[in-house]
Design a protein around this motif. Sequence first.
Motif, PDB file in Angstrom:
ATOM      1  N   SER A  82       0.827  -1.210   0.000  1.00 45.57           N
ATOM      2  CA  SER A  82       0.000   0.000   0.000  1.00 45.57           C
ATOM      3  C   SER A  82       0.860   1.258   0.000  1.00 45.57           C
ATOM      4  CB  SER A  82      -0.940   0.024   1.210  1.00 45.57           C
ATOM      5  OG  SER A  82      -0.205   0.029   2.394  1.00 45.57           O
ATOM      6  N   TYR A  83       2.162   1.084   0.171  1.00 48.78           N
ATOM      7  CA  TYR A  83       3.070   2.236   0.168  1.00 48.78           C
ATOM      8  C   TYR A  83       4.144   1.973  -0.879  1.00 48.78           C
ATOM      9  CZ  TYR A  83       1.242   4.426   4.324  1.00 48.78           C
ATOM     10  OH  TYR A  83       0.440   5.080   5.209  1.00 48.78           O
ATOM     11  N   GLU A 111       0.012  -8.015  12.212  1.00 49.98           N
ATOM     12  CA  GLU A 111       0.340  -6.804  11.434  1.00 49.98           C
ATOM     13  C   GLU A 111       1.389  -5.970  12.168  1.00 49.98           C
ATOM     14  OE1 GLU A 111       0.428  -5.068   8.943  1.00 49.98           O
ATOM     15  OE2 GLU A 111      -1.437  -4.857   7.846  1.00 49.98           O
ATOM     16  N   ASP A 112       2.131  -5.182  11.413  1.00 54.41           N
ATOM     17  CA  ASP A 112       3.072  -4.257  12.043  1.00 54.41           C
ATOM     18  C   ASP A 112       2.357  -3.002  12.542  1.00 54.41           C
ATOM     19  OD1 ASP A 112       2.518  -3.362   9.466  1.00 54.41           O
ATOM     20  OD2 ASP A 112       4.601  -2.947   8.931  1.00 54.41           O
ATOM     21  N   ILE A 113       1.537  -2.402  11.658  1.00 57.02           N
ATOM     22  CA  ILE A 113       0.875  -1.145  12.034  1.00 57.02           C
ATOM     23  C   ILE A 113      -0.447  -1.023  11.280  1.00 57.02           C
ATOM     24  CG2 ILE A 113       2.155   0.176  10.256  1.00 57.02           C
ATOM     25  CD1 ILE A 113       2.214   2.534  12.260  1.00 57.02           C
ATOM     26  N   VAL A 114      -1.456  -0.510  11.963  1.00 59.06           N
ATOM     27  CA  VAL A 114      -2.714  -0.164  11.295  1.00 59.06           C
ATOM     28  C   VAL A 114      -2.783   1.352  11.268  1.00 59.06           C
ATOM     29  CG1 VAL A 114      -5.211  -0.403  11.250  1.00 59.06           C
ATOM     30  CG2 VAL A 114      -3.807  -2.285  12.127  1.00 59.06           C
ATOM     31  N   ASP A 115      -2.834   1.886  10.046  1.00 59.71           N
ATOM     32  CA  ASP A 115      -2.782   3.327   9.832  1.00 59.71           C
ATOM     33  C   ASP A 115      -4.167   3.772   9.338  1.00 59.71           C
ATOM     34  OD1 ASP A 115      -2.072   5.881   8.972  1.00 59.71           O
ATOM     35  OD2 ASP A 115      -0.208   5.272   8.066  1.00 59.71           O
ATOM     36  N   THR A 116      -4.383   3.843   8.022  1.00 62.19           N
ATOM     37  CA  THR A 116      -5.715   4.202   7.515  1.00 62.19           C
ATOM     38  C   THR A 116      -6.708   3.061   7.734  1.00 62.19           C
ATOM     39  OG1 THR A 116      -5.282   3.305   5.316  1.00 62.19           O
ATOM     40  CG2 THR A 116      -4.697   5.619   5.683  1.00 62.19           C
ATOM     41  N   GLY A 117      -6.213   1.828   7.851  1.00 61.85           N
ATOM     42  CA  GLY A 117      -7.087   0.655   7.986  1.00 61.85           C
ATOM     43  C   GLY A 117      -7.404   0.013   6.645  1.00 61.85           C
ATOM     44  N   THR A 119      -5.483  -1.465   4.338  1.00 59.75           N
ATOM     45  CA  THR A 119      -4.821  -2.751   4.095  1.00 59.75           C
ATOM     46  C   THR A 119      -5.541  -3.876   4.847  1.00 59.75           C
ATOM     47  OG1 THR A 119      -2.731  -1.582   3.903  1.00 59.75           O
ATOM     48  CG2 THR A 119      -2.592  -3.953   4.228  1.00 59.75           C
ATOM     49  N   LYS A 143      -2.262   3.453  14.775  1.00 61.78           N
ATOM     50  CA  LYS A 143      -2.207   4.909  14.577  1.00 61.78           C
ATOM     51  C   LYS A 143      -3.643   5.392  14.340  1.00 61.78           C
ATOM     52  CE  LYS A 143       1.386   6.224  11.805  1.00 61.78           C
ATOM     53  NZ  LYS A 143       1.964   6.612  10.479  1.00 61.78           N
ATOM     54  N   ALA A 163       2.702  10.176  12.973  1.00 68.59           N
ATOM     55  CA  ALA A 163       4.049  10.495  12.493  1.00 68.59           C
ATOM     56  C   ALA A 163       4.539   9.277  11.734  1.00 68.59           C
ATOM     57  CB  ALA A 163       4.981  10.765  13.674  1.00 68.59           C
ATOM     58  N   PHE A 164       5.507   9.451  10.834  1.00 71.61           N
ATOM     59  CA  PHE A 164       6.016   8.292  10.101  1.00 71.61           C
ATOM     60  C   PHE A 164       7.028   7.571  10.974  1.00 71.61           C
ATOM     61  CE2 PHE A 164       7.812   5.623   6.814  1.00 71.61           C
ATOM     62  CZ  PHE A 164       6.658   5.233   6.154  1.00 71.61           C
ATOM     63  N   ILE A 165       6.812   6.258  11.084  1.00 67.71           N
ATOM     64  CA  ILE A 165       7.548   5.443  12.060  1.00 67.71           C
ATOM     65  C   ILE A 165       8.368   4.384  11.340  1.00 67.71           C
ATOM     66  CG2 ILE A 165       7.005   3.602  13.727  1.00 67.71           C
ATOM     67  CD1 ILE A 165       4.783   5.686  14.637  1.00 67.71           C
ATOM     68  N   ASP A 171       9.542   0.040   7.522  1.00 60.98           N
ATOM     69  CA  ASP A 171      10.567   0.635   6.667  1.00 60.98           C
ATOM     70  C   ASP A 171      10.203   2.027   6.165  1.00 60.98           C
ATOM     71  OD1 ASP A 171       8.475  -0.310   4.836  1.00 60.98           O
ATOM     72  OD2 ASP A 171       9.904   0.204   3.254  1.00 60.98           O
TER      73      ASP A 171
HETATM   74  P1  IMP Z   1      -2.885   1.219   6.184  1.00 60.54           P
HETATM   75  O1  IMP Z   1      -3.483   0.471   5.018  1.00 60.54           O
HETATM   76  O2  IMP Z   1      -2.882   2.705   5.909  1.00 60.54           O
HETATM   77  O3  IMP Z   1      -3.514   0.887   7.504  1.00 60.54           O
HETATM   78  O4  IMP Z   1      -1.360   0.862   6.243  1.00 60.54           O
HETATM   79  C1  IMP Z   1      -0.887  -0.374   6.517  1.00 60.54           C
HETATM   80  C2  IMP Z   1       0.532  -0.566   6.039  1.00 60.54           C
HETATM   81  O5  IMP Z   1       1.189   0.667   5.668  1.00 60.54           O
HETATM   82  C3  IMP Z   1       1.350  -1.129   7.167  1.00 60.54           C
HETATM   83  O6  IMP Z   1       1.281  -2.544   7.175  1.00 60.54           O
HETATM   84  C4  IMP Z   1       2.746  -0.594   6.863  1.00 60.54           C
HETATM   85  O7  IMP Z   1       3.418  -1.477   5.993  1.00 60.54           O
HETATM   86  C5  IMP Z   1       2.501   0.723   6.148  1.00 60.54           C
HETATM   87  N1  IMP Z   1       2.618   1.879   7.084  1.00 60.54           N
HETATM   88  C6  IMP Z   1       1.625   2.627   7.598  1.00 60.54           C
HETATM   89  N2  IMP Z   1       2.099   3.586   8.417  1.00 60.54           N
HETATM   90  C7  IMP Z   1       3.440   3.436   8.418  1.00 60.54           C
HETATM   91  C8  IMP Z   1       4.512   4.124   9.120  1.00 60.54           C
HETATM   92  O8  IMP Z   1       4.336   5.062   9.906  1.00 60.54           O
HETATM   93  N3  IMP Z   1       5.773   3.646   8.868  1.00 60.54           N
HETATM   94  C9  IMP Z   1       6.029   2.587   8.037  1.00 60.54           C
HETATM   95  N4  IMP Z   1       5.053   1.935   7.389  1.00 60.54           N
HETATM   96  C10 IMP Z   1       3.772   2.347   7.566  1.00 60.54           C
END
Ligand code: IMP
Length: 188
Positions: A82-83, A111-117, A119, A143, A163-165, A171
């Motif tokens: 997704s990135y 999962e490592d991180i849930v950001d927007t949700g 993924t 997040k 914040a970007f982590i 990564d």
């Molecule tokens: P989402 O779909 O926006 O929830 O993002 C999920 C994926 O984006 C994660 O599994 C990470 O691989 C990547 N991601 C989201 N935020 C960060 C961040 O702050 N640092 C690194 N990777 C991130």
Amino acid sequence: MSAATKPLPKSVLISESCLQQRIRELGAQIFADYENQELVLLGVLRGSVLFFADLSRAIFSAQLENITREVQIRFEFVQLTSYHNNTQPSAVELIRSGSNYLKQRHILIVEDIVDTGQTLDFLCEHLWTLNPKTVKVCTLLDKPSKRRVPVPIDYIGFEVPDAFIVGYGLDYAQQYRNLPYIALLEST
Ligand code: IMP
């Protein structure tokens, strides 16, 4: 990427010892919740690899203290993207799907991180087409300030700021995954 333009991890947000302590707690909780059952740990490549490895061992450590009980663990992996080498989200794509083994199994997404949700939402929809028994989610980092899609999360390691982590599997342009701690990325 030249050394001059490469952003640097700025400050430690979660230390190695804090990570390991919390992962031990999560392992004990997951062990208690899935006692005497078979559980498929479904790692989301690549970001969750370090967390996945430590969490799976933490579940085993909890078992060592309860020798009459066990959780049978199986490893499976999916890969999504997704990135694309920057800090802005884009469309989710499935690169590697789970195996047929997921049918009628208890699945715990790691999962490592849930950001927007986005993924996780995409992955859960995909998994339900494979006919599992249950699907739960364990994320190391949450997040919530960036959430666009509401997704249920059953186990959360830490809530983090907007914040970007990087580090401990996460990564920036494939860098910093091998840091043993979580750090904030220096903005340029
Ligand atoms: P989402 O779909 O926006 O929830 O993002 C999920 C994926 O984006 C994660 O599994 C990470 O691989 C990547 N991601 C989201 N935020 C960060 C961040 O702050 N640092 C690194 N990777 C991130």
